[in-house]
Enzyme design. Structure first.
Site, short mmCIF file in Angstrom:
data_model
loop_
_atom_site.label_atom_id
_atom_site.label_comp_id
_atom_site.label_asym_id
_atom_site.label_seq_id
_atom_site.Cartn_x
_atom_site.Cartn_y
_atom_site.Cartn_z
N HIS A 410 0.81 -1.22 0.00
CA HIS A 410 0.00 0.00 0.00
C HIS A 410 0.84 1.27 0.00
O HIS A 410 2.03 1.26 0.32
CB HIS A 410 -0.96 0.00 1.20
CG HIS A 410 -0.28 0.12 2.53
ND1 HIS A 410 0.06 1.32 3.09
CD2 HIS A 410 0.11 -0.84 3.43
CE1 HIS A 410 0.63 1.13 4.27
NE2 HIS A 410 0.68 -0.17 4.51
N CYS A 429 2.39 -4.76 6.99
CA CYS A 429 2.16 -4.59 5.56
C CYS A 429 3.39 -3.96 4.91
O CYS A 429 4.29 -3.48 5.59
CB CYS A 429 0.93 -3.72 5.32
SG CYS A 429 -0.64 -4.53 5.77
#
Length: 523
Positions: A410, A429
């Site tokens: 992301h 992440c």
């Protein structure tokens, strides 16, 4: 009228007798062939009395006594049981020198960073020499035992050596807690191959790892290369663990894929063997970010994989879609450790960060009225979601792929971290240095990419999901040494301590009784 017996009652006894005769003749023929074979090879008359039954009895007893030394004892026992305990490897490969070739290859296993002791190469060679010296033995029982020992040792050495070079000696799934990469392991179908080898030299050559990366690391090990800023012993150990990683069957096989190497803090898009896009990334926080523990100096607690709560898992999957201007469903772990703490300090923290509060799936209208100083992780009934916008922790886009760890690639509003050399800073992440560049690469020019670019640039963000025209594989890996495009060796620090875990397990294969404290004391 005389009643005749049915034909089947007359024929059946003849069929049974015929079958017995054929079986007896077949066994006798087989016995004679085996006896003749050994007599011709040794010129020892005792083999004229060789019987399959007599050898089988000795073989089973020998196998029972050697069982504790065999890594694949069950497979070996089952195979020989199904094949009537025939000494297949001895008959096919002992007298033509093939088994000596096997021991020669195993004795050179150190060229792969593996100890020949793993394959009992010298023990196999000693058994063959002893058999040659005692070829005129007067005891058939002794001859049986000698053949059985060579057969068992040869099958074990061949299986273990073949598996090691083709699959590695350690199964990463057994030593790492957050390892979800699809990795092929050795199986019985592969192990059966060793009994069907015609040309031993050709077979042994065929299983040697030949990838360019492997050959470069192998040469560095042979040449006793010393990496800048690292001792010779540390360099050697780094090469050992990364050669083992290269033997694992977990590598991308697709023409195009996305790959993230955690210790390198970089993402590459590989297409037809070439990197067509490279960018900095931030990965999850690790347990060895200050490199306090190295492969030549680590404490006992590092021997077992105890990952930091925020470490990025190793995995492979398929990127199937993107969320543009995503909503962040804040994980409970982050909510408990960070959101509740910040809300207790500042009652307007949630509204300033565009974070909505939910209770029983219903939006809480005035979260400022809640006394957050009295809310703890034990009694919190709340869930938190961050709206799309400039402050959203996921930035303007996230790339989705199925995985058990709820991680994704992301964007991020926190750009300063990309200027650091050590970028293990996220909650698990992978933050992208150039998310729009990745979107362009995966979608290509066209209507879908134009929508992505417009929505990312818009002032009134609305969440949108856009699916890739073709799913793209993604691999998140962990490699601390490799050869770059110019063939120069690159080294990275062991930010998650995974080198240490792997090295310690490799040592245990050779020294299973020695305690880790003794090993560390000698370093």
């Amino acid at each position: 009228m005389i009643k005749l017996f049915p034909a089947k009652k007359i024929v059946a006894p003849f069929l049974i007798v015929a079958a017995l005769i054929i079986t007896f003749q077949s066994c006798k023929k087989k016995r004679n062939e085996t006896a003749t074979f050994f007599f011709k090879k040794t010129h020892n008359k005792i083999y004229q009395d060789y019987t399959p039954e007599g050898f089988a009895a000795v073989f089973k007893n020998t196998l029972l006594s050697e069982r504790h030394n065999l890594k694949h004892a069950d497979f070996i026992a089952n195979y020989y049981k199904k094949n009537h305990y025939e000494p297949q490897l001895v008959m096919a490969h002992l007298f033509n020198g093939d088994l000596l070739t096997v021991s020669n290859y195993c004795l050179k296993a150190d060229e792969h960073g593996l100890d020949p002791q793993l394959f009992k190469a010298q023990a196999l060679r000693d058994l063959m020499y002893k058999f040659a010296l005692e070829k005129n033995t007067k005891s058939l029982d002794s001859a049986y035992r000698a053949i059985a020992k060579i057969e068992i040792a040869a099958s074990s050495s061949l299986i273990d050596y073949s598996n090691a070079l083709q699959y590695g000696v350690i199964n990463p799934k057994t030593i790492y807690r957050r390892y979800f990469l699809a990795t092929k392991a050795a199986d019985s179908l592969g192990m059966v191959r060793i009994f069907r080898i015609n040309d031993m030299q050709t077979y042994l050559d065929s299983i040697q790892p030949r990838s360019p990366q492997y050959l470069v690391l192998q040469k560095a090990l042979k040449d006793k290369y010393e990496a800048p800023g690292r001792s010779g012993e540390e360099t050697r150990r780094i090469l050992l663990v990364n050669l083992e990683r290269l033997r694992w069957r977990n590598k991308p096989f697709e023409d195009k894929y996305v790959i993230v190497n955690i210790p390198d803090f970089f993402l590459n898009v590989i297409d037809s063997g070439r990197s067509v896009l490279k960018m900095k990334v931030c990965v999850g926080q690790g347990r060895n970010m200050d490199n306090a523990n190295t492969l030549v100096a680590y404490n006992d607690s590092c021997r077992i994989d105890k990952p930091n709560d925020h470490e990025t898992p190793l995995l492979n999957s398929l990127i199937h879609s993107v969320d543009v201007n995503p909503i962040w469903n804040i994980p409970r772990s982050i909510a408990n450790k960070e959101i509740l703490v910040e809300a207790a300090k500042d009652r307007y923290y949630l509204s300033n960060k565009d974070i909505d509060v939910y209770e029983n799936d219903k939006l809480v209208e005035d979260p400022e009225d809640i006394d957050w100083t009295k809310i703890t992780k034990e009694n919190s009934p709340y869930e938190f979601k961050q709206k799309p916008g400039a402050d959203n922790s996921l930035g303007k886009i996230k790339f989705l792929f199925n995985n058990k760890s709820s991680v994704y690639l992301h964007d991020t509003p926190a750009k300063s971290a990309f200027y650091r050399s050590m970028r293990a800073v996220s909650h698990g992440c992978v933050r992208l240095g150039d998310p729009q560049g990745l979107a362009l690469n995966l979608f290509g020019q066209g209507e879908k990419y134009n929508t992505i670019a417009e929505d990312m640039a818009g002032d009134n963000p609305e969440p949108t999901t856009i699916y890739l025209p073709k799913k793209v594989p993604v691999y998140i890996t962990y490699v601390t040494c490799w050869a770059d495009e110019e063939g120069k060796l690159q080294f990275r620090n062991d930010v998650y301590g995974q080198d240490i875990v792997l090295y310690d397990h490799l040592q245990k294969l050779l020294h299973p009784i020695k305690s880790s404290s003794q090993q560390v004391a000698k370093r």
